[in-house]
Design an enzyme around this catalytic site. Structure first.
Site, PDB file in Angstrom:
ATOM      1  N   THR A 122       2.271  26.128  19.166  1.00  9.68           N
ATOM      2  CA  THR A 122       1.141  25.192  19.287  1.00  9.68           C
ATOM      3  C   THR A 122      -0.164  25.915  19.589  1.00  9.68           C
ATOM      4  O   THR A 122      -0.156  26.971  20.233  1.00  9.68           O
ATOM      5  CB  THR A 122       1.440  24.191  20.424  1.00  9.68           C
ATOM      6  OG1 THR A 122       0.240  23.481  20.753  1.00  9.68           O
ATOM      7  CG2 THR A 122       1.919  24.882  21.689  1.00  9.68           C
ATOM      8  N   ASP A 123      -1.272  25.294  19.190  1.00  8.44           N
ATOM      9  CA  ASP A 123      -2.593  25.849  19.536  1.00  8.44           C
ATOM     10  C   ASP A 123      -2.839  25.826  21.045  1.00  8.44           C
ATOM     11  O   ASP A 123      -3.751  26.493  21.537  1.00  8.44           O
ATOM     12  CB  ASP A 123      -3.713  25.084  18.802  1.00  8.44           C
ATOM     13  CG  ASP A 123      -3.733  23.583  19.043  1.00  8.44           C
ATOM     14  OD1 ASP A 123      -2.947  23.081  19.875  1.00  8.44           O
ATOM     15  OD2 ASP A 123      -4.553  22.901  18.390  1.00  8.44           O
ATOM     16  N   GLU A 124      -2.029  25.063  21.783  1.00 10.13           N
ATOM     17  CA  GLU A 124      -2.279  24.938  23.220  1.00 10.13           C
ATOM     18  C   GLU A 124      -2.016  26.238  23.970  1.00 10.13           C
ATOM     19  O   GLU A 124      -2.457  26.396  25.107  1.00 10.13           O
ATOM     20  CB  GLU A 124      -1.450  23.788  23.804  1.00 10.13           C
ATOM     21  CG  GLU A 124      -1.801  22.489  23.109  1.00 10.13           C
ATOM     22  CD  GLU A 124      -1.345  21.234  23.814  1.00 10.13           C
ATOM     23  OE1 GLU A 124      -1.140  21.261  25.037  1.00 10.13           O
ATOM     24  OE2 GLU A 124      -1.207  20.209  23.128  1.00 10.13           O
ATOM     25  N   TYR A 147       3.516  22.567  29.818  1.00  6.49           N
ATOM     26  CA  TYR A 147       3.941  22.520  28.413  1.00  6.49           C
ATOM     27  C   TYR A 147       3.456  23.763  27.663  1.00  6.49           C
ATOM     28  O   TYR A 147       4.244  24.460  27.014  1.00  6.49           O
ATOM     29  CB  TYR A 147       3.401  21.252  27.731  1.00  6.49           C
ATOM     30  CG  TYR A 147       3.469  21.345  26.220  1.00  6.49           C
ATOM     31  CD1 TYR A 147       4.697  21.376  25.567  1.00  6.49           C
ATOM     32  CD2 TYR A 147       2.306  21.435  25.446  1.00  6.49           C
ATOM     33  CE1 TYR A 147       4.764  21.496  24.178  1.00  6.49           C
ATOM     34  CE2 TYR A 147       2.370  21.557  24.062  1.00  6.49           C
ATOM     35  CZ  TYR A 147       3.599  21.587  23.436  1.00  6.49           C
ATOM     36  OH  TYR A 147       3.663  21.707  22.071  1.00  6.49           O
ATOM     37  N   LYS A 151       5.637  26.888  25.932  1.00  5.45           N
ATOM     38  CA  LYS A 151       5.586  27.259  24.506  1.00  5.45           C
ATOM     39  C   LYS A 151       5.160  28.721  24.355  1.00  5.45           C
ATOM     40  O   LYS A 151       5.672  29.437  23.481  1.00  5.45           O
ATOM     41  CB  LYS A 151       4.631  26.335  23.738  1.00  5.45           C
ATOM     42  CG  LYS A 151       5.121  24.911  23.593  1.00  5.45           C
ATOM     43  CD  LYS A 151       6.449  24.784  22.855  1.00  5.45           C
ATOM     44  CE  LYS A 151       6.328  24.975  21.353  1.00  5.45           C
ATOM     45  NZ  LYS A 151       7.612  24.674  20.656  1.00  5.45           N
TER      46      LYS A 151
HETATM   47  P1  TYD Z   1      -1.839  14.121  23.182  1.00  5.98           P
HETATM   48  O1  TYD Z   1      -1.436  13.256  22.048  1.00  5.98           O
HETATM   49  O2  TYD Z   1      -1.100  13.979  24.482  1.00  5.98           O
HETATM   50  O3  TYD Z   1      -1.851  15.618  22.672  1.00  5.98           O
HETATM   51  P2  TYD Z   1      -2.364  16.997  23.423  1.00  5.98           P
HETATM   52  O4  TYD Z   1      -2.758  16.706  24.815  1.00  5.98           O
HETATM   53  O5  TYD Z   1      -1.155  17.817  23.353  1.00  5.98           O
HETATM   54  O6  TYD Z   1      -3.509  17.472  22.587  1.00  5.98           O
HETATM   55  O7  TYD Z   1      -3.369  13.848  23.518  1.00  5.98           O
HETATM   56  C1  TYD Z   1      -4.393  14.090  22.586  1.00  5.98           C
HETATM   57  C2  TYD Z   1      -5.704  13.867  23.274  1.00  5.98           C
HETATM   58  O8  TYD Z   1      -5.785  12.493  23.686  1.00  5.98           O
HETATM   59  C3  TYD Z   1      -5.855  14.677  24.545  1.00  5.98           C
HETATM   60  O9  TYD Z   1      -7.207  15.094  24.695  1.00  5.98           O
HETATM   61  C4  TYD Z   1      -5.484  13.707  25.655  1.00  5.98           C
HETATM   62  C5  TYD Z   1      -5.963  12.380  25.099  1.00  5.98           C
HETATM   63  N1  TYD Z   1      -5.187  11.211  25.581  1.00  5.98           N
HETATM   64  C6  TYD Z   1      -5.841  10.104  26.126  1.00  5.98           C
HETATM   65  O10 TYD Z   1      -7.093  10.076  26.254  1.00  5.98           O
HETATM   66  N2  TYD Z   1      -5.086   9.052  26.568  1.00  5.98           N
HETATM   67  C7  TYD Z   1      -3.728   9.034  26.461  1.00  5.98           C
HETATM   68  O11 TYD Z   1      -3.087   8.035  26.887  1.00  5.98           O
HETATM   69  C8  TYD Z   1      -3.063  10.165  25.881  1.00  5.98           C
HETATM   70  C9  TYD Z   1      -1.569  10.204  25.737  1.00  5.98           C
HETATM   71  C10 TYD Z   1      -3.837  11.220  25.452  1.00  5.98           C
END
Ligand code: TYD
Length: 346
Positions: A122-124, A147, A151
């Site tokens: 992942t890019d994370e 997380y 990874k």
């Molecule tokens: P997510 O789908 O959890 O992916 P990641 O954090 O791995 O990128 O979240 C995507 C983006 O959306 C992230 O900036 C967090 C935001 N988010 C919300 O604002 N509200 C939420 O309920 C969730 C799950 C994520």
């Protein structure tokens, strides 16, 4: 070739299984999946009668099982993982077990049988990326959530096996992926299904966090290219070039569904929330000729439309006890409850 796809009943994994069977008529796929909360047999239902596909229910950390399957196959692609940042903040240990120890078990078998293994990452792992810059594969790994750290650990284990034992490994680092069949804890399917039920969409913080959005089918095609043509020991970014602030994504979802922006509810930010991920996908384009086929709107609309057309798939998940419990723990309100956000509302 026969490919072992671990985590193949999940979201990107099942897109990859379908991709291999469609793109390579001579190939076979063995899917290994533990069917934990996000693995779903329904994701592979249409393949039940496909003689080129076999499903095995089991754990990537089951060394004897994995050894037998890797021996029967020509290559391994590992999608099996704990994937949700918010869950990693609630239970980091599950992430270390699946994403580090699980990867190591697969690597042991790949090493013994001399098989290529692709690790889906992942890019994370790069951490928070300041505006104006893009991550390239040689950048430092600076994960900031349990997380992302797990990874990064899985990737580093691949690197160690490649260096120490000469195991053939390749790694892909993908950006945020959406499309059909994504478990509705992730932001896009959560917001689409909440909006369809006229429930609030909990936007963390100011909603200005930036992610790059890729369709699962484009992601699957990139992974397949790296499996077949990527250089052993190398890592490839899989970025779409679709950087958008979360609020823009949320508004586009509501517009597609014809739902009001009054459903947006600002809630407290995620701890340690990375403001931006941004990949430079140049290496994959230059060396292997990959480019995504869909642009941002087509990626998002295809996703939204799939959830509109498949309520049975997501209702079965959302109406289950496990999802309701997670949702209440994460957001402070039960999904079944009517509309308003209690204490969490900003
Ligand atoms: P997510 O789908 O959890 O992916 P990641 O954090 O791995 O990128 O979240 C995507 C983006 O959306 C992230 O900036 C967090 C935001 N988010 C919300 O604002 N509200 C939420 O309920 C969730 C799950 C994520």
């Amino acid at each position: 070739m026969r490919v072992l796809v671990t985590g193949g009943a999940g979201f990107i994994g099942s897109a990859y299984v379908r991709h291999v069977l469609a793109a390579h008529p001579g190939d076979e796929v063995v899917t290994l999946d533990l069917l934990t909360y996000a693995g779903n047999p329904a994701n592979l239902a249409e393949l039940e009668s496909d003689r080129r596909h076999r499903f095995v229910h089991g754990d990537i950390a089951d060394a004897a099982l994995v050894d037998g399957l890797v021996g029967e196959c020509d290559a391994v692609v590992n999608f099996a993982a704990e994937t949700h940042v918010d869950r990693s903040l609630l239970d980091p240990e599950a992430f270390a077990r699946a994403n580090v120890v699980g990867v190591m078990t697969l690597l042991d078998a790949a090493r013994r049988h001399n098989r290529r293994m692709l690790q889906v990452s992942t890019d994370e792992v790069y951490g928070d990326i300041p505006p104006g810059t893009h991550s390239v594969e040689g950048d430092a790994l600076l994960p900031r959530s349990p997380y992302a750290a797990s990874k990064a650990g899985g990737e580093l284990m691949c690197r160690a096996y490649a260096v120490s034992y000469g195991t053939e490994t390749v790694v892909t680092r993908g950006c945020n992926t959406i499309g059909p069949r994504q478990y509705p804890e992730k932001v896009v399917p959560l917001f689409v299904t909440n909006a369809l039920e006229d429930k609030p969409l909990p936007v963390y913080g100011d909603g200005q966090q930036i992610r790059d959005w890729l369709h699962a089918e484009d992601h699957a095609a990139a992974i397949d290219l790296v499996l077949r043509k990527g250089t052993a020991g190398e890592t490839y970014n899989v970025g779409a070039g679709n950087e958008r602030p979360n609020l823009e994504v949320v508004r586009a979802i509501l517009a597609r569904l014809g739902k009001p922006e009054s459903l947006i509810a600002y809630v407290p930010d995620r701890p340690g929330h990375d403001r931006r991920y941004a990949l430079d996908p140049g290496k994959l384009r230059r060396e292997l000729g990959w480019a995504p086929r869909r642009d941002f709107m087509s990626t998002l609309n295809d996703t939204v439309d799939w959830y509109v057309a498949n309520p049975g798939w997501w209702r079965a998940i959302r109406e289950g006890q496990a999802f309701a419990d997670y949702h209440e723990r994460q957001y402070g309100w039960r999904l079944a409850a009517a509309g308003t956000l209690p204490a969490a509302a900003g």
